[in-house]
Scaffold this active site. Structure first.
Site, PDB file in Angstrom:
ATOM      1  N   GLY A 109       0.610  -1.348  -0.059  1.00 23.61           N
ATOM      2  CA  GLY A 109       0.168  -0.127  -0.031  1.00 23.61           C
ATOM      3  C   GLY A 109       0.713   1.024   0.048  1.00 23.61           C
ATOM      4  O   GLY A 109      -0.165   2.067   0.054  1.00 23.61           O
ATOM      5  N   CYS A 110       2.390   1.411  -0.429  1.00 23.52           N
ATOM      6  CA  CYS A 110       2.909   2.499  -0.161  1.00 23.52           C
ATOM      7  C   CYS A 110       3.028   2.369  -1.390  1.00 23.52           C
ATOM      8  O   CYS A 110       3.760   1.914  -2.619  1.00 23.52           O
ATOM      9  CB  CYS A 110       4.084   1.940   1.265  1.00 23.52           C
ATOM     10  SG  CYS A 110       5.801   3.628   0.639  1.00 23.52           S
ATOM     11  N   ILE A 111       3.496   3.616  -2.059  1.00 21.43           N
ATOM     12  CA  ILE A 111       3.224   4.342  -3.827  1.00 21.43           C
ATOM     13  C   ILE A 111       4.173   4.827  -3.551  1.00 21.43           C
ATOM     14  O   ILE A 111       4.768   5.657  -3.006  1.00 21.43           O
ATOM     15  CB  ILE A 111       2.120   5.258  -4.055  1.00 21.43           C
ATOM     16  CG1 ILE A 111       0.325   4.416  -3.888  1.00 21.43           C
ATOM     17  CG2 ILE A 111       2.016   5.357  -5.266  1.00 21.43           C
ATOM     18  CD1 ILE A 111      -0.638   5.082  -3.328  1.00 21.43           C
TER      19      ILE A 111
END
Lengths: 111, 99, 131
Positions: A109-111
């Protein structure tokens, strides 16, 4: 995949510099990653890095910052379980930087 | 003939189709999600046990372990590892995979 | 881990989200993908329920050892959900019964629901996402 050679040993990393094989992690590679991230490793940094490694071993994921902050607070006290402290240690984000140094994969979920 | 089934019997009909078509003396190897059928308490357990009278039933050990089922295997089901999988393929004239 | 800390759209609207898990853990990628979506959704402060029915109940089994098939053991990750404030985990009684499973076989605390209770829970959701 890019390779990093430290003290005669090869480490495979992804295009963003994250270690591919977690089991290869050691203090040498952690120190190398820290230099890459321009982080000067102190005892406080190691505390977070080791906490992340334990968290990963137990749950097989890298925690969201909110979850990390809460869990650190529980284990190391409220003076360390807050965003200000963690961002002082890892200015570009405890998620991105501390995980990389801890040899964990790029956070979910870390872009 | 060696029949290979890889889908859960509670999700697809491939195990049932396989058991209907497998002739006496054939071998049936359960792999991946099909291994659940060979465990105690599963809805397919009775069918597997009935089939074991005429067929040799095998299940792949690493797939059982990966599903938390290593300790729940039905009596009469033979657990094999990857080398055993290769042996089964080698010792049968033909294989049918029920995809 | 996400640096998008406590991200939301600023509207403050909380909807009821149900994540419906119906697949066994390793034969398809649905279980792992569903779990990752739930972990990401946790950053949005919504009312999240996770439901396990049919072969989905197999995802929560204790004693999983994936070394032999060389995939990640994400069954451990279900125990991290509590830390993400995802506390509403439901399993379907009939699905458990059909597989010879009881609550003691599961790696996390769950609420076991009958089919009727499950149907009501689903009916009251704003969004149902199926894996």
């Amino acid at each position: 995949m890019p390779m990093v050679n430290i003290a005669g040993k090869d480490y495979e990393v992804d295009e963003e510099g994250y270690l591919i094989d977690l089991s290869q992690w050691n203090e040498d590679i952690a120190k190398y990653m820290a230099v890459e991230e321009k982080v000067d490793l102190t005892e406080g940094h190691w505390e977070v890095v080791n906490f992340l490694r334990e968290y990963y071993a137990e749950y097989q994921i890298a925690p969201a910052v909110r979850v990390l902050t809460k869990a650190i607070g529980k284990k190391l006290g409220p003076d360390k379980g807050n965003n200000k402290y963690l961002y002082e240690l890892f200015p570009y984000g405890p998620a991105k930087q501390a995980c990389k140094i801890a040899g964990l994969p790029k956070p979910t979920g870390c872009i | 003939m060696l029949h290979i089934v890889n889908k859960s019997a509670t999700d697809r009909g491939s195990l049932e189709s396989c058991l209907a078509m497998a002739t006496k003396g054939s071998a049936v190897l359960l792999i991946e999600d099909a291994v659940y059928a060979a465990t105690n308490g599963s809805a397919a357990a009775a069918k597997i046990q009935a089939a074991a009278a005429d067929l040799k039933i095998y299940a792949l050990g690493p797939d059982l372990a990966a599903r938390g089922m290593a300790a729940r295997v039905l009596d009469g089901v033979n657990v094999v590892d990857y080398a055993g999988f290769v042996d089964l393929v080698a010792e049968h004239k033909s294989c049918q995979s029920w995809l | 881990m996400s640096d998008m800390d406590d991200m939301d759209d600023g509207s403050g609207i909380v909807k009821k989200f149900m994540f419906l898990n119906r697949k066994a853990p390793h034969g398809t990628v649905y279980a792992l993908e569903g779990l990752e979506v739930v972990l990401i959704t946790a950053a949005f402060d919504q009312d999240v329920s996770m439901v396990f029915t049919d072969d989905g109940v197999y995802q929560l089994l204790k004693g999983i050892d994936t070394k032999g098939i060389e995939v990640k053991d994400f069954s451990k990750t279900y125990r991290a959900l509590d830390g993400y404030d995802i506390e509403k985990l439901y399993v379907d009684q009939a699905s458990m019964d059909a597989r010879g499973l009881t609550e003691d076989d599961l790696i996390v605390d769950v609420t076991v629901l009958s089919v009727d209770e499950m149907a009501n829970l689903m009916a009251e959701q704003d969004v149902v996402i199926s894996f």
